[in-house]
Design a protein around this motif. Structure first.
Motif, PDB file in Angstrom:
ATOM      1  N   SER A 155      18.897  12.829 -39.026  1.00 65.50           N
ATOM      2  CA  SER A 155      19.414  12.416 -37.710  1.00 65.50           C
ATOM      3  C   SER A 155      19.642  10.910 -37.628  1.00 65.50           C
ATOM      4  N   SER A 156      18.905  10.130 -38.428  1.00 62.51           N
ATOM      5  CA  SER A 156      19.052   8.666 -38.399  1.00 62.51           C
ATOM      6  C   SER A 156      19.109   8.146 -39.828  1.00 62.51           C
ATOM      7  N   PRO A 157      20.223   8.373 -40.522  1.00 65.49           N
ATOM      8  CA  PRO A 157      20.279   8.040 -41.948  1.00 65.49           C
ATOM      9  C   PRO A 157      20.369   6.547 -42.244  1.00 65.49           C
ATOM     10  N   GLN A 158      20.611   5.722 -41.236  1.00 64.73           N
ATOM     11  CA  GLN A 158      20.846   4.296 -41.499  1.00 64.73           C
ATOM     12  C   GLN A 158      19.580   3.524 -41.841  1.00 64.73           C
ATOM     13  N   THR A 159      18.415   4.012 -41.395  1.00 62.60           N
ATOM     14  CA  THR A 159      17.161   3.281 -41.626  1.00 62.60           C
ATOM     15  C   THR A 159      16.047   4.224 -42.040  1.00 62.60           C
ATOM     16  N   CYS A 160      15.045   3.655 -42.703  1.00 61.22           N
ATOM     17  CA  CYS A 160      13.827   4.409 -43.005  1.00 61.22           C
ATOM     18  C   CYS A 160      12.950   4.409 -41.748  1.00 61.22           C
ATOM     19  N   PRO A 161      11.850   5.161 -41.717  1.00 59.04           N
ATOM     20  CA  PRO A 161      11.003   5.212 -40.515  1.00 59.04           C
ATOM     21  C   PRO A 161      10.440   3.863 -40.094  1.00 59.04           C
ATOM     22  N   HIS A 162      10.394   2.892 -41.034  1.00 59.73           N
ATOM     23  CA  HIS A 162       9.847   1.576 -40.714  1.00 59.73           C
ATOM     24  C   HIS A 162      10.929   0.597 -40.289  1.00 59.73           C
ATOM     25  N   GLY A 163      12.188   1.058 -40.234  1.00 60.92           N
ATOM     26  CA  GLY A 163      13.265   0.211 -39.726  1.00 60.92           C
ATOM     27  C   GLY A 163      14.074  -0.510 -40.784  1.00 60.92           C
ATOM     28  N   ARG A 164      13.721  -0.352 -42.074  1.00 67.63           N
ATOM     29  CA  ARG A 164      14.514  -1.011 -43.120  1.00 67.63           C
ATOM     30  C   ARG A 164      15.792  -0.228 -43.372  1.00 67.63           C
ATOM     31  N   PRO A 165      16.864  -0.904 -43.755  1.00 71.61           N
ATOM     32  CA  PRO A 165      18.121  -0.189 -44.017  1.00 71.61           C
ATOM     33  C   PRO A 165      17.994   0.705 -45.250  1.00 71.61           C
ATOM     34  N   THR A 166      18.671   1.838 -45.207  1.00 68.01           N
ATOM     35  CA  THR A 166      18.673   2.749 -46.349  1.00 68.01           C
ATOM     36  C   THR A 166      19.926   2.584 -47.202  1.00 68.01           C
ATOM     37  N   ILE A 167      21.001   2.063 -46.593  1.00 63.12           N
ATOM     38  CA  ILE A 167      22.286   2.062 -47.290  1.00 63.12           C
ATOM     39  C   ILE A 167      23.111   0.841 -46.894  1.00 63.12           C
ATOM     40  N   LEU A 168      23.767   0.253 -47.855  1.00 66.75           N
ATOM     41  CA  LEU A 168      24.675  -0.867 -47.625  1.00 66.75           C
ATOM     42  C   LEU A 168      26.063  -0.482 -48.128  1.00 66.75           C
ATOM     43  N   HIS A 169      27.076  -1.005 -47.453  1.00 69.78           N
ATOM     44  CA  HIS A 169      28.454  -0.650 -47.778  1.00 69.78           C
ATOM     45  C   HIS A 169      29.235  -1.911 -48.122  1.00 69.78           C
ATOM     46  N   CYS A 170      29.855  -1.908 -49.279  1.00 66.89           N
ATOM     47  CA  CYS A 170      30.734  -3.007 -49.686  1.00 66.89           C
ATOM     48  C   CYS A 170      32.165  -2.471 -49.683  1.00 66.89           C
ATOM     49  N   GLN A 171      32.921  -2.872 -48.709  1.00 73.02           N
ATOM     50  CA  GLN A 171      34.270  -2.326 -48.545  1.00 73.02           C
ATOM     51  C   GLN A 171      35.159  -2.677 -49.732  1.00 73.02           C
ATOM     52  N   GLN A 172      36.051  -1.737 -50.055  1.00 72.17           N
ATOM     53  CA  GLN A 172      36.959  -1.942 -51.173  1.00 72.17           C
ATOM     54  C   GLN A 172      37.839  -3.165 -50.955  1.00 72.17           C
ATOM     55  N   SER A 173      38.282  -3.365 -49.720  1.00 74.79           N
ATOM     56  CA  SER A 173      39.146  -4.510 -49.426  1.00 74.79           C
ATOM     57  C   SER A 173      38.436  -5.827 -49.698  1.00 74.79           C
ATOM     58  N   GLU A 174      37.131  -5.883 -49.392  1.00 76.89           N
ATOM     59  CA  GLU A 174      36.389  -7.112 -49.632  1.00 76.89           C
ATOM     60  C   GLU A 174      36.162  -7.347 -51.126  1.00 76.89           C
ATOM     61  N   ILE A 175      35.966  -6.255 -51.857  1.00 74.64           N
ATOM     62  CA  ILE A 175      35.836  -6.388 -53.304  1.00 74.64           C
ATOM     63  C   ILE A 175      37.126  -6.937 -53.897  1.00 74.64           C
ATOM     64  N   GLU A 176      38.247  -6.409 -53.424  1.00 71.97           N
ATOM     65  CA  GLU A 176      39.546  -6.874 -53.924  1.00 71.97           C
ATOM     66  C   GLU A 176      39.779  -8.337 -53.588  1.00 71.97           C
ATOM     67  N   LYS A 177      39.335  -8.766 -52.429  1.00 71.74           N
ATOM     68  CA  LYS A 177      39.468 -10.187 -52.067  1.00 71.74           C
ATOM     69  C   LYS A 177      38.624 -11.049 -52.998  1.00 71.74           C
ATOM     70  N   ALA A 178      37.391 -10.578 -53.300  1.00 74.89           N
ATOM     71  CA  ALA A 178      36.516 -11.354 -54.169  1.00 74.89           C
ATOM     72  C   ALA A 178      37.103 -11.513 -55.568  1.00 74.89           C
ATOM     73  N   PHE A 179      37.861 -10.491 -56.028  1.00 70.71           N
ATOM     74  CA  PHE A 179      38.511 -10.575 -57.338  1.00 70.71           C
ATOM     75  C   PHE A 179      39.926 -11.150 -57.242  1.00 70.71           C
ATOM     76  N   LEU A 180      40.259 -11.712 -56.055  1.00 72.29           N
ATOM     77  CA  LEU A 180      41.561 -12.353 -55.818  1.00 72.29           C
ATOM     78  C   LEU A 180      42.729 -11.391 -56.021  1.00 72.29           C
ATOM     79  N   ARG A 181      42.503 -10.110 -55.688  1.00 74.37           N
ATOM     80  CA  ARG A 181      43.579  -9.130 -55.746  1.00 74.37           C
ATOM     81  C   ARG A 181      44.287  -9.028 -54.404  1.00 74.37           C
ATOM     82  N   ARG A 182      43.752  -9.708 -53.398  1.00 67.39           N
ATOM     83  CA  ARG A 182      44.398  -9.733 -52.077  1.00 67.39           C
ATOM     84  C   ARG A 182      44.484 -11.157 -51.594  1.00 67.39           C
TER      85      ARG A 182
END
Length: 602
Positions: free
Chosen positions: A575-602
């Protein structure tokens, strides 16, 4: 008319002022006991007996064999700010007694009914004095040995607004046990006996041996492994002695770290950090060493009047004390006389993995900085200029925050045996395998809490007898009903031990952990230790959250591709997949567009 409506400033009646002042000094039963033990120690007692009923709420009695109070001074002892320990303002900055403000007895009388008995060695008879509802009776002769006995009953009966904030008896008993444990360690030459009703909770020998005092509190196994040390900081006049645990001995909370300054037990987050820095690289992250430090310094370099309840002190030179503590512990650990292995020999798999991760990040960081430096200043964009805060600033401005539902993800592999790398819509996803599985287990436990015992418990073939410290046992008694609900089956004994008869089924049946060996006794002790370190969350969630933590896969566990998929798919269904029971994040998202910017593809 307006002026007459303004309340007049008037002096409070003595009884109201006394009860307000009592509330500042006396918070709970443990506060009363602390003040009375301080007085006993100042009276040079060699034995102090503490009796409590209902955690000290209904009755407290502290009796000692100290020098007592002369009969002609008894009434003065209960007058606020009357004391034998200070004469001039200068005495306040060189005080060596534990009590010195002259507030304790007056505050206790304002908080409950008191029976007071005292006798000096030269008195023919003891003297008895009783206070009822704050009203003093007559001093009368009494039969008693040399020393002082103070009995307090119906604490805060005259202050119902304060009494409703006192905890339950088991909670208050635990606070008293922890308090007396500190005195046992800080004063090994005094014999302490703590009794709850007819049950003896703590009993120290008073033989002056620090290691034996620690054994009374934390058990013989812990005490036998501790390393004695002495440290004299040249030029600073700071002397530190005590005991430190080897790096193999660590706990999930700081309950095994004891600090004393000028013979006072204190709380100091800063000095705890100094101790932990001495163990840097020797023990795993988020674990804490076992240590007892007795610090002495010139009186003019420390202010013991810095806290209303005398729980902390103020140093003239904080940094000097910090460095002295860190050096003292470090020297104790590397002293060849103690046969302690050198620091470099203690790097385990976890720390090696951590070191490898840091090298990878530093390599990537230096590569990006080099590429940036190769660009001419004229070629830098406005964004580049904003990001160039200093030569070593690494750009980490990826939009990692993840607040959506978990999409369908395809696991790619593990990073540092801690994170699952997955591919999904719009980029890469980094899942903390422990936090994610902890969330999964937590929600399973919540759903099963109301099931029958057979569904949540794995009975043990043989009952395990677990020796516990008095404070640990008090804590278990306090939460035993909640422990039973999640699957722990426990029985009581007459002594400081508990019977472990069953464990939560989730600990033995989970598919991701089924091949892991299981030491039920050790598992329960680690569970309780973790539980204590997380106090602050409300029950019953804390019981479930701590169990989920112990039942989840850990950082450092190797997961194959199928196991990674199970973690991800199970997380998707919570029901709450974003955090563990203690409030720490469970998952981080690195968008494809931002990856492409970092590699100077955009």
């Amino acid at each position: 008319m307006i002026e007459s409506a303004i309340p007049r400033i008037e002096l409070l009646p003595d009884d109201i002022a006394a009860r307000i002042a009592a509330g500042e000094v006396i918070e709970r039963p443990a506060s009363v006991i602390k003040e009375l033990i301080d007085n006993s120690i100042d009276a040079e007692a060699t034995r102090i007996d503490i009796l409590i009923d209902e955690g000290g709420i209904s009755r407290i009695r502290v009796r000692d064999n100290g020098h007592g109070i002369p009969s002609d001074q008894i009434s003065s002892a209960f007058i606020r700010h009357a004391t034998s320990k200070l004469k001039t303002i200068d005495d306040l900055y060189s005080v060596r007694t534990l009590g010195f403000r002259g507030e304790a007895l007056a505050s206790i009388v304002a908080a409950g009914d008191v029976k007071f008995v005292t006798k000096t060695e030269s008195d023919l008879n003891a003297s008895f004095l009783q206070f009822t509802s704050g009203i003093q009776g007559k001093i009368s002769p009494y039969a008693a040995a040399t020393g002082t006995s103070v009995e307090v009953s119906d604490l805060f009966a005259m202050l119902p607004a304060r009494r409703k904030f006192i905890g339950k008896p088991l909670s208050e008993k635990r606070a008293v046990v922890r308090l007396v444990e500190e005195y046992i360690i800080g004063y090994p030459s005094i014999r302490f006996v703590l009794t709850d009703g007819n049950k003896e909770l703590l009993k120290s020998s008073g033989n002056g041996i620090l290691q034996e005092a620690v054994a009374t509190v934390h058990g013989t196994k812990v005490a036998e492994t501790l390393i004695p040390f002495e440290y004299d900081a040249l030029g600073s006049k700071i002397k530190i002695r005590g005991l430190v645990g080897p790096p193999s001995l660590h706990r999930s909370n700081r309950n095994f770290m004891h600090l004393f300054v000028q013979n006072r037990a204190i709380k100091s987050r800063r000095l705890n950090v100094a101790i932990e820095q001495s163990y840097s690289g020797l023990i795993p992250r988020n674990r804490h060493p076992v240590s007892i430090l007795l610090i002495q310094m010139p009186d003019e370099d420390v202010d013991v009047n810095a806290h209303p309840r005398k729980e902390s002190v103020r140093f003239l030179d904080d940094n000097m004390v910090f460095k002295a503590v860190r050096n003292a512990v470090s020297n104790g650990l590397i002293d060849k006389k103690n046969s302690v292995i050198k620091r470099d020999d203690f790097f385990g798999e976890f720390d090696t993995a951590k070191s490898t991760r840091q090298k990878i990040l530093l390599s990537a960081k230096s590569s990006l900085i080099k590429n940036r430096d190769d660009k001419g200043i004229s070629e830098l964009s406005a964004v580049d200029v904003d990001n160039l805060k200093d030569d070593h600033q690494f750009n980490t401005n990826f939009p990692f925050e993840f607040t959506q539902a978990v999409p369908i993800l395809k696991p790619i592999g593990q990073f540092a045996l801690t994170y699952i790398i997955a591919e999904g819509p719009e980029g890469l996803y980094l899942i903390d395998q422990h936090a994610a599985h902890e969330r999964v287990q937590y929600e399973k436990i919540l759903k099963s809490r109301n099931q029958s015992r057979g569904d949540v418990t794995q009975a043990l073939l043989q009952t395990i007898v677990l020796e516990m410290s008095a404070s640990e046992l008090s804590f278990v008694e306090q939460i035993i009903d909640e422990l039973h609900k999640v699957g722990w089956i426990l029985g009581k004994t007459d002594g400081n031990a508990i019977l472990l008869q069953g464990i939560p089924v989730i600990l033995s049946s989970d598919a991701l952990r089924k091949n892991r060996s299981l030491d039920a006794g050790l598992l329960f002790q680690e569970y309780i230790s973790s539980f204590e370190s997380e106090e602050g969350q409300s029950n019953p969630d804390l019981v479930s959250a701590t169990l989920a933590c112990r039942a989840a896969v850990m950082a450092g566990d190797v997961l194959n591709n199928e196991q990674q998929r199970v973690v991800i798919e199970s997380l998707e269904k919570t029901s709450s997949p974003q955090t563990c029971p203690h409030g720490r994040p469970t998952i981080l998202h690195c968008q494809q567009s931002e990856i492409e910017k970092a590699f100077l593809r955009r």
